[in-house]
Design an enzyme around this catalytic site. Structure first.
Site, mmCIF file in Angstrom:
data_model
loop_
_atom_site.group_PDB
_atom_site.id
_atom_site.type_symbol
_atom_site.label_atom_id
_atom_site.label_comp_id
_atom_site.label_asym_id
_atom_site.label_seq_id
_atom_site.Cartn_x
_atom_site.Cartn_y
_atom_site.Cartn_z
ATOM 1 N N ARG A 232 38.753 16.951 5.019
ATOM 2 C CA ARG A 232 38.145 15.620 4.833
ATOM 3 C C ARG A 232 38.181 15.200 3.366
ATOM 4 O O ARG A 232 38.385 14.012 3.059
ATOM 5 C CB ARG A 232 36.713 15.634 5.375
ATOM 6 C CG ARG A 232 36.681 15.628 6.923
ATOM 7 C CD ARG A 232 35.397 16.219 7.456
ATOM 8 N NE ARG A 232 35.280 16.108 8.905
ATOM 9 C CZ ARG A 232 35.879 16.923 9.788
ATOM 10 N NH1 ARG A 232 36.668 17.913 9.363
ATOM 11 N NH2 ARG A 232 35.704 16.760 11.083
ATOM 12 N N GLY B 80 45.382 21.159 14.332
ATOM 13 C CA GLY B 80 44.897 20.075 15.192
ATOM 14 C C GLY B 80 44.042 19.091 14.419
ATOM 15 O O GLY B 80 44.090 17.878 14.653
ATOM 16 N N ASP C 127 33.908 27.385 17.168
ATOM 17 C CA ASP C 127 34.970 28.286 16.702
ATOM 18 C C ASP C 127 34.530 29.752 16.686
ATOM 19 O O ASP C 127 35.330 30.631 16.332
ATOM 20 C CB ASP C 127 35.422 27.877 15.290
ATOM 21 C CG ASP C 127 36.163 26.543 15.315
ATOM 22 O OD1 ASP C 127 36.728 26.190 16.368
ATOM 23 O OD2 ASP C 127 36.160 25.848 14.280
ATOM 24 N N LYS D 100 41.867 25.112 22.565
ATOM 25 C CA LYS D 100 41.901 25.392 21.117
ATOM 26 C C LYS D 100 43.301 25.905 20.754
ATOM 27 O O LYS D 100 44.244 25.713 21.510
ATOM 28 C CB LYS D 100 40.796 26.394 20.769
ATOM 29 C CG LYS D 100 39.397 25.785 20.885
ATOM 30 C CD LYS D 100 39.221 24.702 19.844
ATOM 31 C CE LYS D 100 37.902 23.994 19.945
ATOM 32 N NZ LYS D 100 37.831 22.832 19.061
ATOM 33 N N ARG E 262 41.265 29.980 24.683
ATOM 34 C CA ARG E 262 40.439 31.082 24.158
ATOM 35 C C ARG E 262 39.643 31.809 25.235
ATOM 36 O O ARG E 262 39.229 32.948 25.002
ATOM 37 C CB ARG E 262 39.535 30.588 23.023
ATOM 38 C CG ARG E 262 40.343 30.391 21.746
ATOM 39 C CD ARG E 262 39.494 30.183 20.522
ATOM 40 N NE ARG E 262 40.377 30.069 19.360
ATOM 41 C CZ ARG E 262 40.083 29.385 18.269
ATOM 42 N NH1 ARG E 262 38.924 28.758 18.165
ATOM 43 N NH2 ARG E 262 40.936 29.340 17.263
HETATM 44 C C1 S3P Z 1 36.947 20.743 13.493
HETATM 45 C C2 S3P Z 1 36.295 20.539 14.667
HETATM 46 C C3 S3P Z 1 36.301 21.482 15.790
HETATM 47 C C4 S3P Z 1 36.837 22.856 15.391
HETATM 48 C C5 S3P Z 1 37.994 22.794 14.469
HETATM 49 C C6 S3P Z 1 37.705 21.979 13.235
HETATM 50 C C7 S3P Z 1 36.880 19.692 12.463
HETATM 51 O O1 S3P Z 1 37.099 20.954 16.803
HETATM 52 O O2 S3P Z 1 37.172 23.600 16.544
HETATM 53 O O3 S3P Z 1 38.362 24.114 14.071
HETATM 54 O O4 S3P Z 1 37.167 19.964 11.287
HETATM 55 O O5 S3P Z 1 36.527 18.562 12.820
HETATM 56 P P1 S3P Z 1 36.458 19.946 17.894
HETATM 57 O O6 S3P Z 1 35.485 19.132 17.189
HETATM 58 O O7 S3P Z 1 37.580 19.139 18.440
HETATM 59 O O8 S3P Z 1 35.827 20.842 18.916
#
Ligand code: S3P
Length: 434
Positions: free
Chosen positions: A26, A96, A317, A344, A348
């Site tokens: 971010r 992701g 996580d 994920k 998982r």
């Molecule tokens: C994250 C949000 C989570 C997490 C990922 C990082 C983020 O995913 O699993 O490792 O930085 O917003 P979700 O919010 O889609 O569950």
């Protein structure tokens, strides 16, 4: 790359974990569209964050590494409308978070971009961002069934009200980033509390995000984002491995310094405390708008716990490492409401079952979670990481309490989130690595 681990003597002393992954992503993205330069101290230099750095650079944003010892990054922001048309597809690699957050940021630009990733990322669902972004007027398309690659053709956006079917900070952040460019109010309603770093960071940069319970509203278009230096605290999700290691390895007392203890992240602490773990939060403080503390963990006998509902997004996580803790707890630990685990980096539910079963644990997978029966003495084995960094680290910590030798096959994915994990393991337990 493989990682071989032997049983550990008691863990003592202090460790620090690298910077928070979510905050680093971010800080890079908000820094890119801020007016002026953002210095990011303690950023996470992991595979996933490098993917975001690469994408930001391809959008014409200069990102410099400082050579002054504490190794900061400086992002030279180009303002909300200063990003440049990328000359090639933006490579999100295996991240992701990079792909979903960028999709939101790019939806309201005046150019087109293509977001690509590796085979693991291309299996992950993107409909959760494609569908609401389209409702906002975005022109975005994936490959059959909204899988990556994504093509995003910038267009005029308008605010919508969107109820997330599943709590997801990635989707919430994606929509908040799009809302910055959208005409009118965007309201995002979450079914549960996902991590709130985006809301905190936007507010700190002068963007009004109004949160009432689980509803978040942002009125766009936002005229500008102020640049603000960031000191990234230690990643709770990385600290989780040492928390569980110290809870399990008999006779341990381990201090983990400078950990982000934002309550939207620390569900694992609640679960472990309910299991009887001894965890003290020392010197709680606020650093740059995030709660930070040192965590002192001592070994104690554990009992089974039930995890469902709002606790799930607060430790999304941490299920691999929770499941390892559950193998050593008295009784049946049950996890439910966690179907999200299936989409994920790997499925998982399946990979937790495979990794822990290989170490001799008793795990029963279910559609939206799993049961772990304990306590079970673990035995060392060759365990496949399935290319999932969190499973690889869970198997390595399992090796500290298993009898004999454990080899984590495919441990090369660990630096996706935790560069230096093997080195810290070695420093903490000199005999644990050959
Ligand atoms: C994250 C949000 C989570 C997490 C990922 C990082 C983020 O995913 O699993 O490792 O930085 O917003 P979700 O919010 O889609 O569950």
């Amino acid at each position: 790359m493989n990682l071989t681990v032997h049983p550990a003597p008691p863990l003592h002393g202090a460790v620090r974990v690298p910077g928070d992954k979510s905050i680093t992503h971010r800080a890079l993205l908000l820094g890119a569209v801020a007016e002026g330069s953002t210095r990011i101290r303690g950023y996470l230099d992991s595979g996933d964050c490098r993917a975001t750095m690469g994408c930001v650079a391809s959008l014409g944003v200069a990102v410099e590494r400082e050579n002054d010892g504490d190794g900061g990054l400086v992002v030279h922001g180009r303002g909300l409308h200063g990003l440049r048309t990328p000359s090639r597809p933006l490579d999100c690699v295996r991240s992701g978070t990079t792909m979903r957050l960028l999709a939101g940021l790019l939806a309201g630009q005046r150019f087109a971009s293509i977001l690509v990733g590796d085979a693991q990322l291309c299996r992950r669902p993107m409909d959760r961002v494609v569908t609401p972004l389209r409702r906002m007027g975005a022109r975005i398309a994936g490959v059959g069934g909204h899988r990556p690659p994504l093509t995003v053709t910038g267009s005029a956006l308008h605010g919508v009200e969107h109820a997330l079917p599943v709590a997801s900070a990635q989707v919430k952040a994606c929509l908040l980033l799009a809302a910055i460019y959208a005409e009118g109010e965007t309201v995002i309603a979450e079914p549960g509390p996902s991590r709130d770093h985006t809301e905190r960071m936007l507010r700190a940069r002068g963007v009004g995000v109004e949160s009432t319970g689980l509803r978040h509203a942002l009125c766009g278009p936002v005229p500008r984002i102020a640049a603000l230096d960031v000191a990234v605290p230690g990643d709770f999700s990385s600290a989780a491995y040492w928390i569980v290691a110290a809870a399990l390895v008999p006779g341990s007392a381990l201090l983990i310094r400078d950990v982000n203890v934002n309550p939207t992240r620390t569900g694992l602490l609640d679960a472990l405390e309910a299991m009887g773990a001894h965890i003290e939060r020392l010197d709680p403080r606020d650093e740059g708008g995030e709660p930070v503390a040192d965590l002192l963990v001592r070994t104690s006998p554990l009992r089974a716990v039930e995890v469902g509902g709002d606790l799930v997004p607060r430790m999304i996580d941490e299920f691999p490492i929770l499941a390892l803790a559950a193998t050593q707890a008295e009784g049946v630990t049950r996890v439910w409401d966690a179907a999200e685990l299936r989409v994920k980096e790997t499925d998982r539910v399946a990979t937790i079952t495979a990794v822990l079963t290989a170490l001799g644990a008793r795990v029963v997978p279910r559609a939206d979670g799993f049961d772990v029966e304990g306590p079970t003495p673990l035995r060392g084995a060759a365990v496949d990481s399935h290319g999932d960094h969190r499973l690889a680290m869970t198997a390595a910590i399992g090796g500290l309490v298993a009898r004999g030798e454990t080899t984590v096959l495919g441990a090369g994915c660990i630096p996706d989130s935790y560069p230096g994990f093997a080195e810290t393991l070695h420093a903490l337990v000199p005999g644990a690595l050959p």
